[in-house]
Motif scaffolding. Structure first.
Motif, PDB file in Angstrom:
ATOM      1  N   ALA A 143      31.981  31.709  49.822  1.00  0.00           N
ATOM      2  CA  ALA A 143      32.681  30.461  50.179  1.00  0.00           C
ATOM      3  C   ALA A 143      34.056  30.765  50.783  1.00  0.00           C
ATOM      4  CB  ALA A 143      32.809  29.565  48.945  1.00  0.00           C
ATOM      5  N   LYS A 144      34.750  31.759  50.240  1.00  0.00           N
ATOM      6  CA  LYS A 144      36.048  32.132  50.831  1.00  0.00           C
ATOM      7  C   LYS A 144      35.861  32.634  52.266  1.00  0.00           C
ATOM      8  CE  LYS A 144      39.722  32.221  49.711  1.00  0.00           C
ATOM      9  NZ  LYS A 144      40.668  31.079  49.986  1.00  0.00           N
ATOM     10  N   LEU A 145      34.784  33.413  52.487  1.00  0.00           N
ATOM     11  CA  LEU A 145      34.527  33.930  53.842  1.00  0.00           C
ATOM     12  C   LEU A 145      34.239  32.801  54.827  1.00  0.00           C
ATOM     13  CD1 LEU A 145      32.400  37.053  52.892  1.00  0.00           C
ATOM     14  CD2 LEU A 145      34.492  37.065  54.258  1.00  0.00           C
ATOM     15  N   LYS A 146      33.785  31.659  54.315  1.00  0.00           N
ATOM     16  CA  LYS A 146      33.522  30.494  55.168  1.00  0.00           C
ATOM     17  C   LYS A 146      34.764  29.613  55.289  1.00  0.00           C
ATOM     18  CE  LYS A 146      29.186  31.597  55.739  1.00  0.00           C
ATOM     19  NZ  LYS A 146      28.714  32.113  57.031  1.00  0.00           N
ATOM     20  N   GLY A 147      35.882  30.131  54.872  1.00  0.00           N
ATOM     21  CA  GLY A 147      37.140  29.392  55.057  1.00  0.00           C
ATOM     22  C   GLY A 147      37.319  28.238  54.098  1.00  0.00           C
ATOM     23  N   CYS A 148      36.630  28.274  52.963  1.00  0.00           N
ATOM     24  CA  CYS A 148      36.710  27.151  52.022  1.00  0.00           C
ATOM     25  C   CYS A 148      37.880  27.321  51.051  1.00  0.00           C
ATOM     26  CB  CYS A 148      35.411  27.059  51.215  1.00  0.00           C
ATOM     27  SG  CYS A 148      33.995  26.676  52.262  1.00  0.00           S
ATOM     28  N   TYR A 149      38.268  26.199  50.441  1.00  0.00           N
ATOM     29  CA  TYR A 149      39.196  26.199  49.303  1.00  0.00           C
ATOM     30  C   TYR A 149      38.333  26.371  48.065  1.00  0.00           C
ATOM     31  CZ  TYR A 149      42.395  24.269  45.774  1.00  0.00           C
ATOM     32  OH  TYR A 149      43.164  24.066  44.650  1.00  0.00           O
ATOM     33  N   VAL A 150      38.556  27.444  47.295  1.00  0.00           N
ATOM     34  CA  VAL A 150      37.618  27.781  46.221  1.00  0.00           C
ATOM     35  C   VAL A 150      38.325  27.862  44.871  1.00  0.00           C
ATOM     36  CG1 VAL A 150      35.868  29.416  45.420  1.00  0.00           C
ATOM     37  CG2 VAL A 150      36.229  29.097  47.877  1.00  0.00           C
ATOM     38  N   VAL A 151      37.783  27.107  43.923  1.00  0.00           N
ATOM     39  CA  VAL A 151      38.246  27.142  42.537  1.00  0.00           C
ATOM     40  C   VAL A 151      37.154  27.818  41.715  1.00  0.00           C
ATOM     41  CG1 VAL A 151      38.920  25.740  40.538  1.00  0.00           C
ATOM     42  CG2 VAL A 151      39.441  24.949  42.871  1.00  0.00           C
ATOM     43  N   GLY A 152      37.548  28.731  40.822  1.00  0.00           N
ATOM     44  CA  GLY A 152      36.576  29.386  39.949  1.00  0.00           C
ATOM     45  C   GLY A 152      36.946  29.196  38.499  1.00  0.00           C
ATOM     46  N   SER A 153      35.936  29.121  37.627  1.00  0.00           N
ATOM     47  CA  SER A 153      36.214  29.090  36.190  1.00  0.00           C
ATOM     48  C   SER A 153      35.645  30.340  35.544  1.00  0.00           C
ATOM     49  CB  SER A 153      35.599  27.851  35.529  1.00  0.00           C
ATOM     50  OG  SER A 153      34.197  27.941  35.517  1.00  0.00           O
ATOM     51  N   THR A 154      36.336  30.783  34.493  1.00  0.00           N
ATOM     52  CA  THR A 154      35.879  31.947  33.740  1.00  0.00           C
ATOM     53  C   THR A 154      36.433  31.855  32.328  1.00  0.00           C
ATOM     54  OG1 THR A 154      35.721  34.372  33.756  1.00  0.00           O
ATOM     55  CG2 THR A 154      37.832  33.430  34.415  1.00  0.00           C
ATOM     56  N   GLY A 155      35.973  32.762  31.458  1.00  0.00           N
ATOM     57  CA  GLY A 155      36.337  32.656  30.044  1.00  0.00           C
ATOM     58  C   GLY A 155      37.253  33.747  29.537  1.00  0.00           C
ATOM     59  N   SER A 156      37.870  34.515  30.437  1.00  0.00           N
ATOM     60  CA  SER A 156      38.806  35.531  29.939  1.00  0.00           C
ATOM     61  C   SER A 156      39.971  35.692  30.906  1.00  0.00           C
ATOM     62  CB  SER A 156      38.109  36.880  29.727  1.00  0.00           C
ATOM     63  OG  SER A 156      38.126  37.664  30.903  1.00  0.00           O
ATOM     64  N   ASP A 157      41.127  36.066  30.358  1.00  0.00           N
ATOM     65  CA  ASP A 157      42.313  36.255  31.196  1.00  0.00           C
ATOM     66  C   ASP A 157      42.114  37.416  32.160  1.00  0.00           C
ATOM     67  OD1 ASP A 157      43.644  34.127  30.125  1.00  0.00           O
ATOM     68  OD2 ASP A 157      44.713  35.317  28.617  1.00  0.00           O
ATOM     69  N   GLU A 158      41.411  38.452  31.693  1.00  0.00           N
ATOM     70  CA  GLU A 158      41.202  39.626  32.552  1.00  0.00           C
ATOM     71  C   GLU A 158      40.345  39.264  33.766  1.00  0.00           C
ATOM     72  OE1 GLU A 158      39.059  43.926  32.339  1.00  0.00           O
ATOM     73  OE2 GLU A 158      39.299  42.835  30.454  1.00  0.00           O
ATOM     74  N   LYS A 159      39.267  38.496  33.520  1.00  0.00           N
ATOM     75  CA  LYS A 159      38.417  38.077  34.648  1.00  0.00           C
ATOM     76  C   LYS A 159      39.203  37.115  35.554  1.00  0.00           C
ATOM     77  CE  LYS A 159      34.253  38.376  31.788  1.00  0.00           C
ATOM     78  NZ  LYS A 159      33.029  37.694  31.291  1.00  0.00           N
ATOM     79  N   ALA A 160      40.020  36.254  34.931  1.00  0.00           N
ATOM     80  CA  ALA A 160      40.819  35.307  35.719  1.00  0.00           C
ATOM     81  C   ALA A 160      41.804  36.058  36.614  1.00  0.00           C
ATOM     82  CB  ALA A 160      41.554  34.339  34.795  1.00  0.00           C
ATOM     83  N   ARG A 161      42.406  37.127  36.067  1.00  0.00           N
ATOM     84  CA  ARG A 161      43.361  37.910  36.865  1.00  0.00           C
ATOM     85  C   ARG A 161      42.663  38.532  38.079  1.00  0.00           C
ATOM     86  NH1 ARG A 161      44.176  42.104  38.721  1.00  0.00           N
ATOM     87  NH2 ARG A 161      42.450  43.109  37.652  1.00  0.00           N
ATOM     88  N   TRP A 162      41.467  39.089  37.859  1.00  0.00           N
ATOM     89  CA  TRP A 162      40.719  39.695  38.970  1.00  0.00           C
ATOM     90  C   TRP A 162      40.413  38.641  40.049  1.00  0.00           C
ATOM     91  CZ3 TRP A 162      35.276  39.334  40.413  1.00  0.00           C
ATOM     92  CH2 TRP A 162      34.892  40.280  41.369  1.00  0.00           C
TER      93      TRP A 162
END
Ligand code: NAP
Length: 333
Positions: free
Chosen positions: A161-180
């Motif tokens: 989705a980012k490669l298609k120029g989209c605005y992308v929000v992601g959810s995850t369950g850990s700070d480490e994954k969120a940082r990545w």
């Protein structure tokens, strides 16, 4: 004749699977007969879809259904040469004999690790690609939300989705994954759903609403996304991991589909075989250029497969969960 091991389901799980639901069983493995091959496992893929099967479809006392990469160690079938790598769906078995049906010779890309053929360049990646582009009918520049964005399918979908120029929000369950996701993948907004209520956080992160919600979780995540959907939005339903162990939060907001004319549609990876050539070409390029990044959790040791499966439901994997059966990638088999 030799002996090898298999992972069996010995008890149907109640809720999250436990180690005692599985057993490592030693069996006799015959040599390849006429027209047959013997395959030695190299890597196994551990996937959330395995969990719902444990309630009924998976037979007790049989090898767990699953796929992986193996090496042909005996061949009496002209279609296979000893040393060939093959993709298989033969289940969690260290070695097995096959008449060749269901085996596909794999010529791994020499410039990429073998493991990517079980995720970004395999069914995981094709699921993200087809789910987002075909079922989600993603258009350039749209507003996108991806759940389990730190996981194997989710991280791939979010980056496409980012490669298609989209605005992308992601959810995850850990700070480490969120940082990545924030610092390396560079998503526009990242939510740790264990740190803040998903509904409030998603409303803040999507000021222009959501055109495509790539659904991996169900429950509270789906309920948070529904009121944020834009008119003519799409919800490609890839998975609902929050309900696979039973229970899960109720979904109350389905009525939002009506006036917003939202289309919600499930799919499976095999729906996209017609896209495979384009997918392989695109994804190989994206991986080599670094435009698609990945993470993987590789557990060493065949017997660790149940630990790997259980870990998926506790978020213990970072990216694709794999089991490595040999410490040399299978070269010495
Ligand atoms: P994954 O995301 O790499 O691993 C599973 C992740 O799910 C965990 O690491 C955890 O991440 C998250 N999770 C676990 N329990 C959760 C819960 N109760 N609520 C929210 N998140 C939870 O696995 P994957 O293979 O890429 O699969 C992701 C989804 O795609 C699954 O729903 C799966 O069934 C689906 N899928 C569908 C197809 C298809 O053909 N339709 C093919 C492959 C996968 P956190 O640390 O972020 O919580």
């Amino acid at each position: 004749m030799s002996t090898s091991r298999q992972i069996h389901l010995v008890r149907r799980p109640k809720g999250t699977p436990e180690p005692a639901d599985f057993a490592v069983v030693e069996v006799e493995t015959p040599d390849a007969g006429e027209g047959e091959v013997q395959v030695a496992g190299v890597l196994m893929s551990v996937d959330p879809y395995m969990r719902p099967r444990l309630d009924a479809d998976q037979a007790l006392g049989e090898p767990l259904l699953g796929g992986g990469i193996g090496r042909i160690v005996q061949s009496r079938n002209p279609k296979f040469v000893e040393g060939d790598l093959v993709r298989h769906g033969a289940g969690f078995r260290e070695r097995f004999v096959s008449d060749g049906r269901g085996l596909a010779v794999l010529r791994p890309d020499p410039d990429l690790p073998l493991t990517v053929h079980l995720h970004a360049l395999g069914g995981t990646g094709l699921t993200a690609y087809g789910g987002l582009l075909q079922v989600g009918a993603l258009a350039d520049g749209e507003q996108v939300f991806v759940s389990t964005a730190g996981g194997a399918v989710g991280s791939t979908a979010a980056q496409i989705a980012k490669l298609k120029g989209c605005y992308v929000v992601g959810s995850t369950g850990s700070d480490e994954k969120a940082r990545w996701l924030r610092d390396d993948v560079r998503l526009d907004a990242v939510i740790n759903y264990k740190q803040e209520p998903i509904g409030e956080a998603l409303a803040r992160a999507t000021p222009k609403g959501i055109d495509v919600y790539f659904e991996n979780v169900g429950g509270a995540h789906l309920d948070a996304a529904l009121p944020r959907m834009n008119v003519r939005g799409r919800i490609p339903v890839c998975g609902m991991i929050s309900v696979y162990n039973g229970g899960g939060e109720p979904v109350r907001g389905l009525f939002n589909l009506i006036y917003r004319r939202v289309r919600m549609e499930g799919f499976v990876a095999s729906d996209f075989t017609h896209l495979n050539a384009a997918f392989q070409s695109d994804m190989t390029g994206w991986l080599k250029s670094g435009q698609v990044k990945y993470q993987e959790t590789v557990l060493d040791g065949f017997e660790r497969a149940p630990e790997g499966l259980i870990g998926l439901f506790e978020g213990r994997n970072t990216g694709k969960m794999l089991i490595r059966l040999t410490d040399d990638g299978g070269d010495a088999l």
